[in-house]
Design an enzyme around this catalytic site. Structure first.
Site, short mmCIF file in Angstrom:
data_model
loop_
_atom_site.label_atom_id
_atom_site.label_comp_id
_atom_site.label_asym_id
_atom_site.label_seq_id
_atom_site.Cartn_x
_atom_site.Cartn_y
_atom_site.Cartn_z
N SER A 80 0.49 -1.01 -0.09
CA SER A 80 -0.17 0.07 -0.17
C SER A 80 1.26 1.24 -0.03
O SER A 80 1.97 0.84 0.07
CB SER A 80 -0.66 -0.28 1.42
N ASP A 101 12.44 3.06 1.80
CA ASP A 101 12.32 3.27 2.78
C ASP A 101 13.02 2.61 3.76
O ASP A 101 12.04 3.45 5.75
CB ASP A 101 10.87 2.80 2.89
N ASN A 119 18.28 -9.31 5.26
CA ASN A 119 17.24 -8.81 4.46
C ASN A 119 16.80 -10.18 5.13
O ASN A 119 17.00 -11.32 4.28
CB ASN A 119 17.37 -8.36 2.99
N GLY A 129 5.74 -1.53 11.17
CA GLY A 129 4.00 -1.89 10.93
C GLY A 129 4.24 -3.56 11.67
O GLY A 129 3.85 -3.70 13.08
#
Length: 500
Positions: free
Chosen positions: A18, A246, A305, A415
């Site tokens: 999103s 980000d 990652n 999140g």
């Protein structure tokens, strides 16, 4: 002197699932104030055409314009600045007229399969790591470009813009390549913070495709008249380069005091590691698959990652497609009642990279590891979260060992900071306290870099983080229980990794 009233700054924050536009209201007067509000959220739905997975970049840009319009309405004025951060590695190609040559290809597309091996035959993995310090990931920009070699689009291209820079170009008409995101291309030397011409020349990559480098806080142009008309904003409205990857913005918003901290930036991916002053490009670091990405204020994000909450997101999509949708809040409550460490997998396994059929792939991986395969959605969810906690533990322990930097706290931002079970399990697995929050770390880091560039706040990362600590209330989780079970699970996965 900083302005008396808080100024609004618009943060465009595009994630893999999103996009959102947030407005940060910042004042540097006195102790300083910081308030963030979401003004617009929109979906990011990749599209597969003719066998290739693309980003729907025009839909995303439309969402950005809608968000800037909403930002002006929410603030009652045009924002003092706009900053853009997105995911890494992907790009758009422009022709000589500045027109986009097709939708950008998604990093999860299969076109890069086998490219790392081809590149390795020309430039050894050790030499490539020594030059760029970047973790091997099959979708790095480097491999996307070698895969595109000889294609009509690349042949017609006169400019390559990474996704945040492409959005900024459409907003301002000015081209640039922001450094924190450029460092994910596997074409930047993390010591010089410049392009590695030796790597590019060896692999036949034309660096003139890239616009000039710019760093967080540098000016990136002003909104074009057509953009002002579309959004109803009154100009001039500057666009400021931020940590446009980000994760770079998220790490800038870790509310730590001092440097003895690790971070886990959670979302579709988990980025777990340390903030360092210099890269670690040893052979041992390469074998451990650690990356040296560039951060705000000359820092290095030394991290691994990890597949992240993508595992659970894909399970939720599968269950919905099968007609058995699951409510996440209920699923997490049920998962908390499932016995821990019964089922777990290597969350770094590249077998989980592609979309589709995730519950069955998790079951197969459990059988391969030699642990019971989870059956119910709650059991699968607990397996995913236990596996992520184990991966966080492994990354943080490895980062300390390889860098020589010890930590005493783990900060979980993004999140996943809302996921209490994941935070608790990470604390238990690591044997360290976890400080959870902020969840909107990327947007906050974006806003703070803009506010500093505008002169509203002063200082380095320590001062920006002090403002975060003064205005946020993160949640703290202390480790509990016996670590023996985590030790056994980690040892089993380590043995599996050695066999693989």
């Amino acid at each position: 002197m900083p302005p008396t009233e808080p100024l609004p700054f618009a943060a465009v924050d595009l994630g893999a699932s999103s996009g959102r536009v947030m407005v940060g209201h910042v004042s540097g007067r006195g102790a300083g104030t910081l308030r963030l509000e979401e003004v617009h959220r929109f979906p990011n739905r990749p599209v597969r055409t003719m066998g290739t997975l693309h980003w729907d970049i025009l839909s995303l840009y439309g969402g950005v314009l809608d968000g800037l319009r909403a930002a002006g309405a929410a603030a009652g004025r045009a924002p003092a600045s706009v900053g853009i951060d997105t995911w890494a590695v992907d790009y758009g190609l422009l022709d000589a007229s500045g027109a986009l040559l097709g939708n950008p290809v998604h990093y999860r597309d299969t076109r890069t399969e086998g490219e790392a091996a081809k590149a390795g035959a020309v430039l050894s993995p050790s030499a490539l790591y020594e030059a760029t310090g970047l973790q091997h990931l099959p979708f790095n920009t480097l491999y996307q470009l070698t895969a595109a070699h000889g294609s009509p689009a690349l042949g017609a291209a006169r400019r390559l813009l990474l996704i945040p820079d492409l959005i900024a170009y459409w907003l301002t008409g000015e081209e640039g390549t922001e450094l924190t995101n450029a460092s994910t291309t596997q074409l930047i030397d993390p010591r010089t913070r410049e392009w590695s011409r030796s790597v590019a020349d060896t692999l036949g990559i034309d660096l003139t495709l890239f616009a000039p480098l710019r760093g967080p806080g540098d000016p990136a142009g002003r909104l074009l008249p057509e953009v002002l008309a579309e959004t109803g904003l009154t100009g001039p409205v500057p666009v400021t380069a931020v940590g446009s990857h980000d994760t770079a913005s998220a790490v800038a918003a870790v509310p730590a005091s001092g440097d003895r901290f690790a971070y886990v930036a959670t979302g579709t991916w988990s980025l777990a590691g340390l903030e360092l002053d210099a890269p670690v490009v040893t052979e041992e670091s390469r074998r451990a698959n650690f990356t040296n990405e560039l951060g705000v204020d000359g820092t290095v994000r030394y991290l691994r990652n990890i597949m992240g909450l993508w595992l659970l997101q894909e399970c939720l999509r599968t269950w919905e497609a099968e007609g058995a949708p699951q409510r996440l809040d209920r699923l997490l409550r049920e998962a908390a009642e499932v016995p821990g460490l019964r089922s777990f997998v290597d969350a770094d396994d590249p077998a989980f990279l592609a979309p589709g059929g995730m519950p069955d792939r998790i079951r197969d991986a459990c059988r391969h590891v030699g642990v019971p395969a989870p059956r119910t959605p709650a059991e699968i969810t607990r397996c995913v979260l236990d596996s992520l906690a184990l991966a966080h533990r492994r990354a943080i322990e490895d980062a300390q060992r390889l860098s020589g930097r010890a930590v005493d706290t783990v900060h979980v931002v993004g999140g996943g900071a809302h996921n209490e079970l994941l935070c608790r399990l990470t604390a238990d697995a690591c044997g360290l306290p976890v400080v959870a929050g902020p969840a909107e770390a990327a947007a906050l880091g974006n806003v703070l870099v803009q506010a500093r560039a505008a002169g509203v706040v002063q200082g380095g990362l320590a001062e920006l983080r002090a403002l975060l600590r003064a205005t946020l209330e993160p949640r703290r989780y202390e480790p509990t229980g016996d670590r023996a079970g985590w030790d056994r699970a980690a040892a089993l996965l380590a043995g599996e990794g050695a066999r693989r």
